[in-house]
Scaffold this active site. Structure first.
Site, PDB file in Angstrom:
ATOM      1  N   ARG A 104       0.859  -1.177   0.000  1.00  0.00           N
ATOM      2  CA  ARG A 104       0.000   0.000   0.000  1.00  0.00           C
ATOM      3  C   ARG A 104       0.898   1.232   0.000  1.00  0.00           C
ATOM      4  NH1 ARG A 104      -2.387  -3.353   4.142  1.00  0.00           N
ATOM      5  NH2 ARG A 104      -4.498  -4.055   3.589  1.00  0.00           N
TER       6      ARG A 104
ATOM      7  N   LYS B  10      -2.660  -2.104   7.737  1.00  0.00           N
ATOM      8  CA  LYS B  10      -3.873  -1.582   8.364  1.00  0.00           C
ATOM      9  C   LYS B  10      -4.108  -2.259   9.711  1.00  0.00           C
ATOM     10  CE  LYS B  10      -6.561  -0.115   4.329  1.00  0.00           C
ATOM     11  NZ  LYS B  10      -7.788  -0.341   3.545  1.00  0.00           N
TER      12      LYS B  10
ATOM     13  N   HIS C  67      -2.113   2.201  -6.116  1.00  0.00           N
ATOM     14  CA  HIS C  67      -2.973   1.067  -5.808  1.00  0.00           C
ATOM     15  C   HIS C  67      -3.185   0.169  -7.030  1.00  0.00           C
ATOM     16  CE1 HIS C  67      -4.711  -0.056  -2.020  1.00  0.00           C
ATOM     17  NE2 HIS C  67      -5.774  -0.556  -2.615  1.00  0.00           N
TER      18      HIS C  67
ATOM     19  N   ARG D 285      -0.561  -2.367  -6.852  1.00  0.00           N
ATOM     20  CA  ARG D 285      -0.913  -3.378  -5.832  1.00  0.00           C
ATOM     21  C   ARG D 285      -1.916  -4.373  -6.417  1.00  0.00           C
ATOM     22  NH1 ARG D 285      -1.483  -4.566  -0.207  1.00  0.00           N
ATOM     23  NH2 ARG D 285      -3.646  -4.779   0.503  1.00  0.00           N
TER      24      ARG D 285
ATOM     25  N   HIS E 172      -4.593  -8.747   3.878  1.00  0.00           N
ATOM     26  CA  HIS E 172      -6.036  -8.620   4.061  1.00  0.00           C
ATOM     27  C   HIS E 172      -6.468  -9.389   5.304  1.00  0.00           C
ATOM     28  CE1 HIS E 172      -6.909  -7.737  -0.473  1.00  0.00           C
ATOM     29  NE2 HIS E 172      -6.606  -6.646   0.206  1.00  0.00           N
TER      30      HIS E 172
ATOM     31  N   TYR F  68     -10.173 -10.621  -6.529  1.00  0.00           N
ATOM     32  CA  TYR F  68      -9.173 -10.926  -7.540  1.00  0.00           C
ATOM     33  C   TYR F  68      -9.503 -12.187  -8.322  1.00  0.00           C
ATOM     34  CZ  TYR F  68      -6.638  -7.146  -5.451  1.00  0.00           C
ATOM     35  OH  TYR F  68      -6.302  -5.897  -4.985  1.00  0.00           O
TER      36      TYR F  68
END
Length: 314
Positions: free
Chosen positions: A154, A185, A253, A256, A279, A288
């Site tokens: 990220r 995150k 992004h 990514r 994630h 994806y």
């Protein structure tokens, strides 16, 4: 209740006056409300009822019609908002006993697929060198592209990297182990392998970086020695993608997404991609698989002799 078309038109006009004078809606909003209520008049007329007698089934059929005609969920939601406000006002005026738009919602917007470069474009961008650029800046920007695409970082994780590990460091590359440690995150740490090309780019940048190095420990810095901002990296990446000849402006992004979809296409291992991306939920990563399906569909359409063929007549 008898249907009086002129009454309906007058009701709409009275509401628009109320919206303009009492609610002080902007001209743009009034234009949207007027169009929405004109559609409502036509819908009611098609069902042979007046606006006061419109039921929720009529509203639902109106929504279905707009959806079938290709109107976006957001556009349908705007129309419903105009209808809902109209019937709230009618209720206050004692003209209707219930609001037929209550409980009617626009169709859910489909979750947009992330934009990803195809493999050739991503590799071309990563391999691009700008001979006219300052060598130090060129080494830095090339390394940024390699880490974004090669590790799927990220933008916040990238700018947070320091040159080396420390108690204050949010993340750092470990050239000996060939991994980059990042703080993702939710304060979640993860380690991502660094490929051979990205390792080489890192080595080149770390040597060149000494020409700019200030007091900050940041891995990616500007000529004054300050840590790069996400905004600056986005701007440099757009410039670099344009100079490399890509038709699509590239943002961090997107690299990514390209990393994730290309790893999935090659490996088929969704759980591994989840770990690499950091994630928390596999559901976030599953988007994806849709990207991968689109890739397969394109390959099929381009390669299979009977794909997309019209049936022979006669």
């Amino acid at each position: 209740m008898a249907h009086h078309p002129i009454d309906d038109a007058n009701l709409v006009q009275a509401y628009l006056t109320h919206a303009r004078v009492e609610k002080r809606l902007a001209d743009r909003s009034l234009t949207l409300y007027r169009a929405a209520l004109q559609r409502l008049l036509e819908l009611a007329a098609a069902h042979g009822v007046g606006l006061r007698d419109v039921g929720s089934h009529v509203i639902r059929q109106g929504v279905a019609g707009m959806h079938a005609a290709g109107r976006s969920p957001k556009g349908i939601a705007l129309v419903l908002s105009g209808w809902r406000g109209f019937y709230v006002w009618l209720g206050r005026e004692g003209q209707v006993g219930s609001n037929p738009v209550s409980g009617v919602r626009a169709p859910k917007a489909g979750r947009p697929l992330p934009k990803a470069l195809d493999v050739d474009d991503a590799v071309a961008l990563a391999a691009y060198t700008d001979a006219d650029e300052d060598p130090v800046r060129e080494a830095r920007d090339a390394c940024i592209v390699e880490l974004l695409y090669g590790c799927g970082l990220r933008i916040g994780e990238l700018v947070g990297l320091d040159v080396a590990a420390s108690a204050a460091a949010r993340g750092w590359p470990d050239l000996d182990d060939g991994v980059v440690h990042v703080l993702g995150k939710g304060g979640k740490r993860r380690s991502v392998p660094i490929g051979a090309q990205a390792l080489a780019a890192l080595g080149t940048w770390l040597q060149a970086r000494a020409a700019w190095a200030g007091a900050v420990p940041a891995l990616f810095i500007n000529p004054q020695g300050g840590r790069l901002t996400p905004q600056h990296i986005r701007w440099r990446l757009r410039q670099r993608s344009a100079r490399s000849g890509l038709a699509t402006p590239v943002h961090p992004h997107m690299l990514r997404h390209s990393f994730a979809s290309h790893v999935l296409q090659s490996s088929g291992d969704l759980r591994a991609v989840q770990e690499l991306l950091g994630h928390a939920s596999i559901g976030t990563t599953q988007v994806y698989t849709r990207l991968d399906y689109q890739h397969l569909a394109r390959v099929y359409d381009a390669a299979h002799p009977r794909a997309g063929r019209k049936p022979d007549r006669g």
